[in-house]
Each structure stands twice: as C-alpha cells, then as structure tokens.
Design a protein around this motif. Structure first.
Motif, PDB file in Angstrom:
ATOM      1  N   ARG B 239      -3.947   9.573 -23.927  1.00 36.65           N
ATOM      2  CA  ARG B 239      -3.766  10.951 -24.376  1.00 36.65           C
ATOM      3  C   ARG B 239      -4.690  11.279 -25.555  1.00 36.65           C
ATOM      4  O   ARG B 239      -4.809  10.509 -26.507  1.00 36.65           O
ATOM      5  CB  ARG B 239      -2.307  11.104 -24.821  1.00 36.65           C
ATOM      6  CG  ARG B 239      -1.914  12.533 -25.084  1.00 36.65           C
ATOM      7  CD  ARG B 239      -0.471  12.583 -25.595  1.00 36.65           C
ATOM      8  NE  ARG B 239      -0.131  13.954 -25.872  1.00 36.65           N
ATOM      9  CZ  ARG B 239       0.444  14.763 -24.990  1.00 36.65           C
ATOM     10  NH1 ARG B 239       0.802  14.314 -23.817  1.00 36.65           N
ATOM     11  NH2 ARG B 239       0.690  16.022 -25.295  1.00 36.65           N
ATOM     12  N   ASP B 240      -5.354  12.425 -25.476  1.00 35.44           N
ATOM     13  CA  ASP B 240      -6.250  12.900 -26.540  1.00 35.44           C
ATOM     14  C   ASP B 240      -7.309  11.875 -26.953  1.00 35.44           C
ATOM     15  O   ASP B 240      -7.839  11.933 -28.061  1.00 35.44           O
ATOM     16  CB  ASP B 240      -5.449  13.319 -27.782  1.00 35.44           C
ATOM     17  CG  ASP B 240      -4.515  14.478 -27.472  1.00 35.44           C
ATOM     18  OD1 ASP B 240      -4.918  15.336 -26.658  1.00 35.44           O
ATOM     19  OD2 ASP B 240      -3.390  14.514 -28.003  1.00 35.44           O
ATOM     20  N   LYS B 242     -10.997   9.795 -26.624  1.00 29.63           N
ATOM     21  CA  LYS B 242     -12.388  10.108 -26.277  1.00 29.63           C
ATOM     22  C   LYS B 242     -13.051   8.834 -25.798  1.00 29.63           C
ATOM     23  O   LYS B 242     -12.997   7.808 -26.479  1.00 29.63           O
ATOM     24  CB  LYS B 242     -13.132  10.564 -27.518  1.00 29.63           C
ATOM     25  CG  LYS B 242     -13.067  12.031 -27.745  1.00 29.63           C
ATOM     26  CD  LYS B 242     -14.087  12.397 -28.789  1.00 29.63           C
ATOM     27  CE  LYS B 242     -13.986  13.878 -29.112  1.00 29.63           C
ATOM     28  NZ  LYS B 242     -14.586  14.185 -30.388  1.00 29.63           N
ATOM     29  N   LEU B 263      -8.422   9.460 -15.997  1.00 32.91           N
ATOM     30  CA  LEU B 263      -7.815  10.332 -17.004  1.00 32.91           C
ATOM     31  C   LEU B 263      -6.375  10.580 -16.596  1.00 32.91           C
ATOM     32  O   LEU B 263      -6.104  11.387 -15.717  1.00 32.91           O
ATOM     33  CB  LEU B 263      -8.612  11.632 -17.082  1.00 32.91           C
ATOM     34  CG  LEU B 263     -10.111  11.409 -17.357  1.00 32.91           C
ATOM     35  CD1 LEU B 263     -10.922  12.665 -17.132  1.00 32.91           C
ATOM     36  CD2 LEU B 263     -10.311  10.920 -18.766  1.00 32.91           C
ATOM     37  N   THR B 266      -3.043  13.850 -20.767  1.00 29.90           N
ATOM     38  CA  THR B 266      -3.739  15.106 -21.025  1.00 29.90           C
ATOM     39  C   THR B 266      -4.593  15.047 -22.289  1.00 29.90           C
ATOM     40  O   THR B 266      -4.383  14.217 -23.163  1.00 29.90           O
ATOM     41  CB  THR B 266      -2.751  16.274 -21.181  1.00 29.90           C
ATOM     42  OG1 THR B 266      -1.856  15.936 -22.217  1.00 29.90           O
ATOM     43  CG2 THR B 266      -2.003  16.536 -19.901  1.00 29.90           C
ATOM     44  N   SER B 268      -7.708  14.339 -22.839  1.00 35.48           N
ATOM     45  CA  SER B 268      -8.766  13.354 -23.068  1.00 35.48           C
ATOM     46  C   SER B 268     -10.129  13.880 -22.614  1.00 35.48           C
ATOM     47  O   SER B 268     -10.229  14.834 -21.852  1.00 35.48           O
ATOM     48  CB  SER B 268      -8.440  12.040 -22.380  1.00 35.48           C
ATOM     49  OG  SER B 268      -8.297  12.260 -21.000  1.00 35.48           O
ATOM     50  N   GLU B 269     -11.148  13.206 -23.126  1.00 34.69           N
ATOM     51  CA  GLU B 269     -12.523  13.639 -22.900  1.00 34.69           C
ATOM     52  C   GLU B 269     -13.377  12.426 -22.548  1.00 34.69           C
ATOM     53  O   GLU B 269     -13.343  11.421 -23.254  1.00 34.69           O
ATOM     54  CB  GLU B 269     -13.041  14.204 -24.215  1.00 34.69           C
ATOM     55  CG  GLU B 269     -13.694  15.548 -24.065  1.00 34.69           C
ATOM     56  CD  GLU B 269     -14.218  16.022 -25.399  1.00 34.69           C
ATOM     57  OE1 GLU B 269     -13.407  16.576 -26.159  1.00 34.69           O
ATOM     58  OE2 GLU B 269     -15.414  15.810 -25.667  1.00 34.69           O
ATOM     59  N   HIS B 292      -9.725  12.779 -12.434  1.00 38.41           N
ATOM     60  CA  HIS B 292      -8.928  13.738 -13.204  1.00 38.41           C
ATOM     61  C   HIS B 292      -7.549  13.828 -12.561  1.00 38.41           C
ATOM     62  O   HIS B 292      -7.387  14.472 -11.531  1.00 38.41           O
ATOM     63  CB  HIS B 292      -9.590  15.124 -13.191  1.00 38.41           C
ATOM     64  CG  HIS B 292     -10.746  15.260 -14.115  1.00 38.41           C
ATOM     65  ND1 HIS B 292     -10.595  15.588 -15.440  1.00 38.41           N
ATOM     66  CD2 HIS B 292     -12.075  15.120 -13.912  1.00 38.41           C
ATOM     67  CE1 HIS B 292     -11.788  15.648 -16.018  1.00 38.41           C
ATOM     68  NE2 HIS B 292     -12.707  15.364 -15.117  1.00 38.41           N
ATOM     69  N   CYS B 297      -8.320  18.034 -19.046  1.00 33.77           N
ATOM     70  CA  CYS B 297      -9.247  17.010 -19.509  1.00 33.77           C
ATOM     71  C   CYS B 297     -10.670  17.478 -19.215  1.00 33.77           C
ATOM     72  O   CYS B 297     -10.897  18.386 -18.429  1.00 33.77           O
ATOM     73  CB  CYS B 297      -8.994  15.683 -18.820  1.00 33.77           C
ATOM     74  SG  CYS B 297      -7.414  14.953 -19.298  1.00 33.77           S
ATOM     75  N   SER B 299     -14.780  16.165 -18.517  1.00 36.19           N
ATOM     76  CA  SER B 299     -15.716  15.070 -18.241  1.00 36.19           C
ATOM     77  C   SER B 299     -17.129  15.608 -18.094  1.00 36.19           C
ATOM     78  O   SER B 299     -17.356  16.699 -17.580  1.00 36.19           O
ATOM     79  CB  SER B 299     -15.311  14.312 -16.975  1.00 36.19           C
ATOM     80  OG  SER B 299     -15.392  15.137 -15.839  1.00 36.19           O
ATOM     81  N   THR B 329      -9.102  21.549 -15.644  1.00 30.37           N
ATOM     82  CA  THR B 329     -10.168  20.554 -15.773  1.00 30.37           C
ATOM     83  C   THR B 329     -11.517  21.231 -15.995  1.00 30.37           C
ATOM     84  O   THR B 329     -11.800  22.283 -15.435  1.00 30.37           O
ATOM     85  CB  THR B 329     -10.242  19.693 -14.490  1.00 30.37           C
ATOM     86  OG1 THR B 329      -9.073  18.889 -14.418  1.00 30.37           O
ATOM     87  CG2 THR B 329     -11.472  18.809 -14.481  1.00 30.37           C
TER      88      THR B 329
END
Ligand SMILES: Nc1ncnc2c1ncn2[C@@H]1O[C@H](COP(=O)(O)OP(=O)(O)OP(=O)(O)O)[C@@H](O)[C@H]1O
Ligand SMILES: [Mg+2]
Lengths: 254, 427
Positions: B239-240, B242, B263, B266, B268-269, B292, B297, B299, B329
């Motif tokens: 979660r969150d 990177k 992912l 939720t 996240s990057e 995803h 998220c 990407s 997304t």
C-alpha cells in the motif's frame, strides 16, 4: 572573399535500370556576398546539384570539378566540406532519433569551429536565433526534426545557417511548404547572415515568390541537368509570367 | 528514420470495444481492436510470428517444475527464445555451482550500515513471500536452490548509499539461484544487482516492497560473452509503496529477464525501465508484467534498446493487465528500439489488457527505428565526423534510461559500458 567554382559538372546515380546521368555539364561561379538563384522544373536536377556539392554518397561525379578558393571540394568528405564552410539547407531534412536539438547544435558548432563555443554566449545566441525565427523554446529539448512539421523543419535549417555562419549556403527549396509569414521569417533569417557580407548563397527554388524577400544578383534557369539560360533578377520576373514552357521540349508541354 | 509506430491512448470509458462491465480486449488481440490494429503484426520487426496471446491473468503459476509442460519453443512466452542456447536450463537438473553472492555498497564499496544480509535455507518464511514461478525454467530453479540470500532494508530506515549485490559466475554447469529483497514498511533504498562472469543460471529474485516503502532495484547484466541467464524478478508492491525497477542487459550470450510487479494494495506506484544493447549473435530478452489488481495505482514502463551486428536479437514483451477491480488505474508502457546495422532484429510486443472502463488512462507505444545513411549524411553535413555522429545518436537514445537510475557511480559505469559496446562494434 571566397569563390565556389563548379566547372562542367557531370553527375549520375546508380538506379536499378543502371547508371542514369542527371547533371549534364553544369558550370557556375559564386562569390562571397552574391546571391544566385537556380530555378527549374521538377526533376531537372536542382537537388542533385545541391547534394553533390554537399557530398551525398549517392551521387557519382563522372567529370568536372568543384573547387572552393582553389581547394578540391570533391576530394573532401561530407564533414570536411561542412568544416570548409559549405552549408546545405536541405529540401527534406531527416529526423534524427535520439539526439536533442541542443546537443546537436552544440556538437555541430564545436566540430565546425574546432572548439566548443563559450557556453554562456552560445546559449544566448541559440535562444535569440530561435526567437527571431519564431521557433518555440521547447524545440531545443526535442530530437532533431522529430515530429517537426514541414515548415518547422525549414526554420530549423535556417536556424543552423544563422548559427553556423557558413561561407557558402546552398538552400534547396527552403521556400516550399511555407506559408507567407514563415516565408518572410525564413528569408529574414537568411538576409541577416547575408548582410554580414561574408556569405555567398545558392538559392534553389521552383517559384519566384521567395525572390521578393531574398533578392538574387543572378538567376540561372535549370533544365534537364543543364543551365539553359542565365541573367539578372529580371529573368525571374519573366519566368513568373511565362513559366518554364519555352525551355521544355514540345512534347512535354502541358 | 524508418519508423513503425503505434500509439493508443485509452481514456475511460467511451471506447470502441468496451461494454459497461468492461471488456477484455486483449486475449485474442482482435485485429480490429484499437489496441491491436494493423500494427499488431508489425510489432515484430524482422519476422516474428503473430501468435495471439492468452490472457496474462490465466497464466499457470507453480513452485513445481513438473506442473509445467516440457518446453517446445512454441509456447507464447518462449516463442522468441532460442531454447538450444539455454544450455540445459530447461531440461537438466540445476545442480551446478551457483554464482557467488556478495553484498556490498555501490560499485563494491563497503556495505552500507543498517541493512541486514542473511543466508537462509529453503524453509525460511520469506521464501515465497513475493513470488511464484510462472514458467518451467523459473520453477526448476525454485526446486533446485539450496540456500538463498535475503537482504532486508529495516522498517523506516533510509539507506543513503546504494546496496550492491554482486553475483559472480565461474561455472558453466546449469545452476539455480535465489535472492530475496525485503524493503520493510516506510524504508527507502536503492539495490543494484550486478551480474558478471560466466554462468548458466536460472535465478529467482523476490522483491517484497512493503507498505509505504520506496525501493529501486537495478539489475545489471554485464556477463561474459558465453553466459546464459534466465531471471524471474517478481515484486509484490504494498500500500502506498513506490517501486522502481531497472533492467540493464549488455553482456551474455542469452539473457532473459522476466520482471513483474503485482499491485495488490491501493495507492502504489511502479516504474519499470530497461536498457539493452545487443551485439552480433546476442539474444537479450525482457518480458515484463504489471498486474493492476486494485484501484488507483500508477505504472509507467519505458524500455529502450540498441542493436548492432549480425543476428543481434532483442525481445521486449510488455504485459500490462488492468483487472476489473483496478478502477482509476493510470498506466503507460513504451518500448523503443534503434537498429544500427543490418542483420539485427528487434521484436517488440506490447500487450495491454483492460478489464474495466473506469480508468484514468492506459496506453502503449512501440517504435523501432533504423539509423541509416541519411541520418549520417545529415549530421556529417553539419561538420560532425562519422564516428562522433554515430555515437551521438546512440548515446542520446540510451541516456534517457541511464538518467533514470540516479546512482551517479552506476550511471557513469553504464555510460562507459555503452561506449565500450559502441567501440567493440566498430560503430
Ligand atoms: N535516388 C534516385 N533514384 C532514381 N532517380 C533519381 C534519384 N534521385 C534523383 N533521381 C532522378 O534524378 C532527376 C533529378 O532529380 P532532382 O531531385 O535533382 O530534381 P529537382 O530539380 O530537385 O526536382 P524538384 O523540383 O522536384 O525538387 C529526377 O528525374 C529524379 O527522378
Ligand atoms: Mg529538389
């Protein structure tokens, strides 16, 4: 004062059907400060002459000579010709992947001068030239010609003319594809360099409209690989009225 | 530039082929879909066969090698790989000596304080925490490894210098390797996996990016000319969190890296970058997967490759799956190749599967350009000599990726490595 001298130049290309002669004996002398216009119908060999001067490997010189202040240009490689002071503004500038304008301009300037330009003045010069040619500042970060419109590509050719200050500029249909405003902007760019009195110009064009902004001293009519007629600016006016018809074989008349 | 381009930018939701529920566009890559189009075939430059992909969601995963059928080379995920050159990784027991592992600081410097490095047995709880094999070669390695290296970035710690994991091979017998990288909650670090020497190795790298962590993993393949390397690098992203993943493949006879980022929480990057440079005879393959599975998220994927020399072959396959649940997304993937000489071949296949229309955006692009005599003429006509002109183009092209790494010492080394590649190829 420099002289670019083309004498009885015969040029051919390899095609699938064999060797094809395109230039059939061209002679032309250009001196610093002069503007020569070459006008002629499509396919008459104008770009061939321009590319041969620049040294494009596709064109084979069968006989004749090109010299600059007595130096044999034909013996020089493409980059040597540029460093000797020849510049070709291309009819169809190619897109170069991976190289930003900024990087390209600095690398070329360094190669042409034999030393890197002083960063501060160079950046200022580039910015100024770009804004005079109404080229958006963000073009500096884009890859050379990549995704540029036809008109933008032509402006970028003239940008280089202004920054590189060649001894002789060959402009191959720089006017084609430009609207009136762009034509003016581009012509002014050329004229700024011309006014230094240190450059000779060979201006290739199909139409007379650019000659309203860039005033030629001499006009050469190019037909079927030869200069068919030569004169002063008045010859351009006559071409404007009569077209090229009288130079073409009867069968080809439209 | 001879360029074959395809771009598709999908915004929610009024798009051909979408229904209210969202429709899976990709399974058959229908020729008339905006994602496939006429260029679906042209993505393989130089003659790849356009076999329709089955949904990435349905791919078999297992820790057991016998669950995977014996490879024939016709499988969707092996169709570009010359199996003969795998030197038995897909047929033999991987009992050879695995490449050695040493954990250091950047470029072999002292190991940064604050991290934990352990060598553990197969029964360690962290094994299997982030990955599960998706192909037979990866499963073979999972079954065969005897001990694993676990590198842990402790919770809330920020490791200022890069962590280097040097993997050095010295045997050509087929071998297995297992590495686990754990970035605990709210930690921050850069880990560089550095592959050198000679080896025939199938490797599983598990990457556990826990909630709020910020982890960069760079995998550099600078093997000797004869090395064969299959590497499955799977990341579970919390979660969150990177996660940035960079693949740099330069040396080795056959290198096949299959990175994935799942992912599942939720916010996240993920960024995935790649740089590869294939010389004559080299096969460099990268197949990535971004899954995803939850809403909101992001990407971004960009891989760039240069190729020169007879039978230089690169493969890029980018599978991005936006599941039904993954509303909001935002995703984009691109692959760019630059062919520097005749006889080289770049296969590039973006696969975007979208199961919901309620997304921020999703798109892909693939271009393969050729550096040819006209480019050279243009640059030389500006006074630039031939050698400088060629290098200008390649350097500029690849620099975009090198700049993403943000480990100065490594950037410098890779810039030098690219120069060496150019020099070796007489380019
Ligand atoms: N690569 C080539 N292959 C075959 N023919 C060529 C090639 N390059 C030029 N030619 C031919 O040579 C002749 C002269 O071409 P060139 O481009 O020099 O003409 P041009 O006067 O510049 O024409 P335009 O006004 O259309 O620019 C034409 O008949 C053209 O078809
Ligand atoms: Mg022309």
């Amino acid at each position: 004062m420099s002289t670019l001298e083309i004498k009885d130049l015969h040029v051919s290309i390899e095609t699938e059907q064999g060797n094809k002669e395109i230039l059939k004996g061209v002679s032309l002398t250009i001196k610093t400060g002069e503007i020569h216009a070459i006008m002629g119908p499509n396919g008459s060999g104008k770009s061939t002459l321009a590319s041969t001067i620049a040294g494009h490997p596709r064109y084979i010189v069968d006989s004749g000579s090109i010299t600059m202040d007595g130096e044999n240009v034909l013996e020089m490689s493409v980059d040597e010709r540029a460093r000797a002071g020849l510049f070709l503004a291309m009819q169809y500038p190619v897109e170069v992947p991976g190289v930003t304008m900024t990087n390209f301009l600095r690398t070329a300037k360094t190669a042409l001068d034999g030393e890197a330009p002083k960063l501060r003045t160079w950046t200022k010069d580039v910015k100024e030239a770009m804004s005079q040619l109404r080229i958006d500042a963000d073009f500096a970060q884009r890859n050379v010609n990549e995704g540029f419109s036809g008109g933008e590509k032509k402006r970028v050719e003239i940008l280089q003319l202004e920054l590189f200050k060649p001894k002789f500029a060959v402009m191959d249909e720089t006017d084609s594809g430009l609207d009136v405003d762009a034509l003016k902007v581009v012509s002014e760019g050329h004229n700024r360099v011309h006014e230094t009195g240190e450059m000779g110009t060979l201006l290739i064009t199909h139409y007379t409209r650019i000659l309203r902004y860039i005033k030629p001293d001499f006009v050469h009519v190019f037909v079927d690989g030869r200069i068919a007629e030569e004169g002063g600016p008045e010859l351009a006016d006559r071409l404007e009225e009569e077209g090229y018809d009288r130079f073409l074989p009867t069968a080809a008349k439209a | 530039m001879t360029e074959i381009t395809e771009k598709a930018r999908i915004g929610a939701p009024a798009i051909d082929g979408f229904t209210e529920e969202g429709e899976n566009l990709s399974p058959a890559n229908p020729d008339n879909s905006p994602l496939a189009g006429a260029s679906a075939k042209s993505h393989s430059h130089g003659g790849g066969v356009g076999v329709p992909d089955s949904s990435r969601a349905g791919r078999l995963t297992s820790y057991k090698v016998e669950d995977f059928p014996v490879l024939t080379g016709r499988e969707e995920d092996w169709r570009f790989t010359p199996l003969k050159r795998l030197r038995g990784l897909h047929t033999q027991a991987l009992t050879g000596a695995a490449p050695s592992v040493a954990v250091t600081g950047p470029e072999g410097a002292e190991r940064p304080a604050g991290i934990t490095v352990e060598t553990v047995g197969r029964d360690d709880s962290r094994i299997g925490s982030a990955g599960i094999p998706e192909d037979r070669v990866s499963a073979a390695a999972w079954e065969a490894f005897s001990e694993a290296t676990v590198v842990t970035i402790p919770a809330e710690s920020s490791i200022e210098t890069a962590v280097g994991i040097s993997v050095t091979g010295s045997s050509k017998d087929p071998s297995a390797q297992h590495i686990v990288i754990v970035a605990e909650k709210f930690s921050k670090a850069v880990v560089v996996l550095d592959h050198k020497g000679s080896a025939t190795v199938s490797q599983n790298v598990e990457i556990d990016v826990q909630d709020g962590a910020d982890l960069t993993v760079v995998s550099v393949q600078e093997w000797d000319d004869d090395a064969v390397h299959a590497s499955s690098q799977q990341a579970k992203v919390g979660r969150d969190a990177k996660f940035k993943h960079v693949v740099v493949s330069l040396g080795g006879d056959l290198v096949r890296v299959t990175p994935s980022a799942r992912l599942k929480q939720t916010g996240s990057e993920v960024e995935m970058f790649g740089l590869y440079f294939a010389d004559a005879g080299q096969h460099l393959e990268q197949r990535l997967f971004v899954d995803h599975a939850v809403p909101n998220c992001k990407s971004r994927v960009l891989y760039k490759g240069a190729l020169q020399g007879e039978n230089a072959h690169t493969v890029w396959v980018g599978d991005v799956l936006i599941r039904k649940e993954a509303e909001g997304t935002d995703s984009y993937e691109a692959n760019r190749n630059l062919i520097l000489s005749d006889g080289a071949r770049a296969d590039s296949v973006p696969n975007l599967e979208i199961e919901t229309g309620l997304i921020e955006g999703a798109g892909h692009a693939s271009t393969t350009g050729r550096f040819d005599d006209e480019h050279l003429f243009y640059l030389m006509a500006r006074g630039i000599d031939e050698k400088t002109a060629r290098r200008l183009v390649v350097r500029g092209f690849l620099n975009e990726i090198i700049q993403q790494i943000k480990v100065p010492a490594l950037e410098e080394r890779l810039t030098d490595a690219v120069e060496r590649e150019l020099a070796a190829g007489n380019f």
